[in-house]
Motif scaffolding. Structure first.
Motif, PDB file in Angstrom:
ATOM      1  N   THR A 173       8.591  13.147 -44.731  1.00 29.51           N
ATOM      2  CA  THR A 173       8.535  12.790 -43.153  1.00 29.51           C
ATOM      3  C   THR A 173       6.752  13.678 -42.957  1.00 29.51           C
ATOM      4  OG1 THR A 173      10.591  11.378 -42.355  1.00 29.51           O
ATOM      5  CG2 THR A 173       8.115  11.820 -40.390  1.00 29.51           C
ATOM      6  N   ILE A 211       2.786  12.517 -42.513  1.00 29.45           N
ATOM      7  CA  ILE A 211       1.519  12.822 -41.333  1.00 29.45           C
ATOM      8  C   ILE A 211       0.774  13.357 -41.943  1.00 29.45           C
ATOM      9  CG2 ILE A 211       1.219  14.348 -39.277  1.00 29.45           C
ATOM     10  CD1 ILE A 211       4.431  13.365 -38.850  1.00 29.45           C
ATOM     11  N   GLU A 214      -1.478  22.622 -33.188  1.00 27.70           N
ATOM     12  CA  GLU A 214      -1.797  21.360 -33.392  1.00 27.70           C
ATOM     13  C   GLU A 214      -0.365  21.321 -35.460  1.00 27.70           C
ATOM     14  OE1 GLU A 214      -1.757  17.330 -34.566  1.00 27.70           O
ATOM     15  OE2 GLU A 214      -2.316  18.647 -32.965  1.00 27.70           O
ATOM     16  N   SER A 225       2.927  21.466 -33.643  1.00 26.54           N
ATOM     17  CA  SER A 225       3.193  20.128 -33.365  1.00 26.54           C
ATOM     18  C   SER A 225       3.620  18.863 -34.076  1.00 26.54           C
ATOM     19  CB  SER A 225       1.945  19.154 -32.468  1.00 26.54           C
ATOM     20  OG  SER A 225       1.893  17.911 -31.562  1.00 26.54           O
ATOM     21  N   GLN A 226       2.364  18.762 -35.481  1.00 26.49           N
ATOM     22  CA  GLN A 226       3.085  17.479 -36.373  1.00 26.49           C
ATOM     23  C   GLN A 226       4.290  17.763 -36.752  1.00 26.49           C
ATOM     24  OE1 GLN A 226       0.146  18.654 -39.434  1.00 26.49           O
ATOM     25  NE2 GLN A 226      -0.882  17.190 -37.816  1.00 26.49           N
ATOM     26  N   ASP A 250       6.979  16.438 -34.325  1.00 24.76           N
ATOM     27  CA  ASP A 250       6.926  14.454 -34.620  1.00 24.76           C
ATOM     28  C   ASP A 250       7.546  14.540 -34.771  1.00 24.76           C
ATOM     29  OD1 ASP A 250       5.380  14.473 -31.858  1.00 24.76           O
ATOM     30  OD2 ASP A 250       3.172  14.621 -33.447  1.00 24.76           O
ATOM     31  N   ASN A 282      11.632  15.158 -34.666  1.00 30.47           N
ATOM     32  CA  ASN A 282      11.727  13.892 -33.754  1.00 30.47           C
ATOM     33  C   ASN A 282      13.080  12.500 -34.324  1.00 30.47           C
ATOM     34  OD1 ASN A 282      12.144  15.714 -31.824  1.00 30.47           O
ATOM     35  ND2 ASN A 282       9.969  15.182 -30.805  1.00 30.47           N
ATOM     36  N   TYR A 283      11.606  12.306 -35.028  1.00 31.94           N
ATOM     37  CA  TYR A 283      11.789  10.963 -35.684  1.00 31.94           C
ATOM     38  C   TYR A 283      13.165  11.300 -37.111  1.00 31.94           C
ATOM     39  CZ  TYR A 283      10.728   7.467 -38.838  1.00 31.94           C
ATOM     40  OH  TYR A 283      12.280   6.310 -40.481  1.00 31.94           O
ATOM     41  N   LYS A 298      13.060  15.395 -26.121  1.00 29.83           N
ATOM     42  CA  LYS A 298      11.559  15.420 -25.119  1.00 29.83           C
ATOM     43  C   LYS A 298      11.182  16.558 -24.547  1.00 29.83           C
ATOM     44  CE  LYS A 298      10.957  13.551 -20.322  1.00 29.83           C
ATOM     45  NZ  LYS A 298      11.368  12.826 -19.427  1.00 29.83           N
ATOM     46  N   GLN A 299       9.513  16.812 -24.343  1.00 30.20           N
ATOM     47  CA  GLN A 299       8.982  17.929 -23.846  1.00 30.20           C
ATOM     48  C   GLN A 299       8.577  17.398 -22.462  1.00 30.20           C
ATOM     49  OE1 GLN A 299       5.874  18.660 -26.468  1.00 30.20           O
ATOM     50  NE2 GLN A 299       6.416  18.296 -28.393  1.00 30.20           N
TER      51      GLN A 299
END
Length: 575
Positions: free
Chosen positions: A231, A235, A256, A259-260, A263, A266-267, A356-357
């Motif tokens: 995944t 991105i 950053e 964060s990727q 993300d 979480n997916y 959740k953040q």
């Protein structure tokens, strides 16, 4: 041609196995075959170890093919005990014939000990060192455990007595080993941050009969990491985490890029694999066992956080565990490296709530109360494990009185392994020892252990004098009662309260279900075993359940068993 040669030779091999001196023509036909064909035949599975031994003694050619470190004896070992092969590396030199002999000897010793347990459990005077002969076993422990597992896996409901004691012994052996491993793990420096390893030890200790290993759990997590990387590639195809090799990782400093990764995590975790917090069955111990979290894809905040933390760190995101009250969290630093940070320089991640953040205010809203800054701090491995075991301890206290309190006992063992001087837990353990008796064969010796625990409590906290004194008094009274019961108890079948006892000592009986013959050497007016034994033996399914006479019987195979009256009939009319 090769197939025809194999078919022809396969007809010769059984003859060689059965005859001490095979005919010269048959032997010549066999030994003239190519070595690969001979090896294929000998490894075909149709020959036993005894057959291989006889074949190898016929001539030099066959003896060389059946060398102790070769493929033939390796195949014999693999076919007989396939579950043990995972303990051997393909690159190791192994004397397979010697391994076969050692495993065979361990199996015989295991069965001998299991057979002896029924007699010792039902004797009037039980030795204090109930497991000492097991602790002093010679040879690899994995061989002994493997034989116990083989007994447990015997077909159907046969040999229930053997299965019961095999389970007891295996439970004891594995828990002792796991507890020793945990204690060694806890001696690691504070900066040793293998949270998953510690969680697996807890899982193993509470589920010693399950096949749980750090390697297998890590392999499952690695497969999730691969999905996250797939995944993440969509991105950012040049993301540095994609270059990490299996088992190796380093921390990524750019927010950053971190964060990727989160993300993508979480997916995969919450959308693709459907992991979620278990709100419907929150107070279930399975939510705390990592192997069950991965199987059921659900858990509570601390177990979900450990899974999330492990994956994030493998992909270079330096998340940290936060021992937040009522709801375990992770924190993610947003401040510059080397700067002085406070609690507002972090984002807090709720792995239970789908990653959740949260801000500091949102964390307080989550639990409905204001907390001090200290509770947002990072905690080490030992504190994380303390919280996990504390949760199990709370669940163990919820068990009903008809249960064996196994979860409570296990969690107490784990907690006291980490914090051996916790007075209140020592008192709770003393009461459990006194009222339950963890192992049936230790019933008298348990009072001595209770006294040792109480003496330790008194040393740690003299203020507990009242509670300790009360338990000491009752423990000593228990010892005095035991002394008075040393004499042989006389039970008369003619007594009114024993009117339901139909059979006398010395009668030869036949078991209605399993068909074995036996002789009675003792009886009880009702089942005298504990709830755990009654549940394991499915006694409740019998007519009258445990409210009927039970007999101590010596079976024709030499074992001793404890069986219900409803399952026996007298053989007098058949003799």
């Amino acid at each position: 041609m090769a197939a025809a040669a194999i078919d022809s030779a396969m007809e010769v091999v059984p003859a060689l196995a059965e005859e001490a001196a095979p005919e010269a023509a048959g032997l010549s036909c066999l030994v003239n075959l190519p070595g690969e064909v001979l090896e294929y035949i000998l490894c075909s599975g149709s020959l036993t170890a005894a057959d291989i031994g006889r074949v190898s003694s016929t001539c030099r050619r066959l003896r060389e093919l059946c060398q102790s470190s070769g493929k033939v004896w390796k195949e014999q070992f693999r076919v007989r005990w396939p579950s043990l092969m995972k303990h051997y590396s393909p690159t190791d030199y192994v004397n397979w014939l010697e391994e076969y002999k050692v495993r065979q000897k361990a199996g015989l010793e295991a069965r001998k000990i299991v057979a002896s347990f029924s007699k010792r459990f039902f004797s009037e005077h039980v030795p204090c060192n109930g497991f000492s002969d097991i602790e002093n076993l010679e040879g690899p422990e994995i061989f002994f455990e493997d034989e116990l597992v083989c007994i447990l896996n015997m077909e159907g409901r046969k040999a229930l007595t053997w299965k019961y004691y095999a389970k007891k012994i295996l439970y004891y052996l594995r828990q002792q080993k796991i507890l020793n491993n945990l204690k060694a793990f806890l001696q690691q420096p504070d900066d040793y941050e293998s949270y998953l390893e510690g969680a697996v030890y807890i899982d193993q200790y509470c589920n010693p009969l399950s096949d749980i290993s750090l390697r297998d759990i890590q392999a499952q997590i690695d497969s999730i990491v691969e999905l996250v990387c797939k995944t993440l590639r969509g991105i950012n195809s040049r993301h540095p985490s994609l270059a990490f090799k299996a088992g190796e990782s380093s921390m990524i400093m750019e927010i950053e890029l971190q964060s990727q990764v989160l993300d993508a995590m979480n997916y995969v975790l919450y959308d693709q694999l459907k992991f979620k917090g278990n709100r419907m069955d929150y107070y279930n111990a399975l939510n705390l066992y990592m192997h069950q979290v991965l199987i059921r894809r659900t858990g509570i905040p601390i177990s979900m956080s450990l899974l999330y933390l492990t994956i994030a760190r493998q992909l270079g995101v330096p998340l940290e565990p936060v021992n937040f009250p009522s709801h375990f969290l992770l924190r993610w630093c947003q401040g510059a490296e080397g700067a002085t940070l406070d609690i507002f320089d972090y984002i807090y991640i709720d792995a239970f709530g789908k990653g959740k953040q949260l801000t500091v205010k949102e964390c307080e809203y989550l639990i409905g109360q204001h907390v001090t800054a200290a509770l947002y701090g990072v905690v080490n491995v030992k504190k994380v494990l303390q919280r996990m075991v504390g949760n199990l301890l709370s669940l163990g206290k919820r068990e009903g009185i008809d249960q064996s309190y196994q979860l409570l006992r296990d969690s107490l063992d784990l907690y006291l392994a980490m914090y051996p001087d916790q007075v209140q837990l020592l008192l709770l353990q003393a009461r459990l020892y006194f009222h339950l008796g963890i192992w049936p064969e230790k019933s008298f010796c348990l009072v001595l252990k209770v006294l040792d625990i109480l003496q330790h409590i008194q040393t740690l906290d003299p203020g507990q004098h009242g509670a300790v004194g009360y338990l000491v008094q009752h423990t000593l009274e228990h010892i005095e009662r035991k002394k008075e019961e040393v004499g042989v108890e006389v039970k008369l079948r003619s007594h009114e309260k024993h009117r339901d006892v139909c059979y006398a000592i010395g009668l030869i009986m036949k078991h209605k279900r399993y068909g074995y013959n036996c002789v009675i050497y003792g009886w009880d007016p009702t089942c005298m075993m504990g709830h755990e034994w009654i549940r394991n033996m499915n006694v409740h399914s019998l007519p009258h359940g445990h409210h009927q006479p039970f007999y101590n019987v010596l079976v024709e195979d030499g074992s001793c068993r404890y069986a219900a009256q409803a399952l026996h009939r007298e053989l007098k009319s058949e003799l």
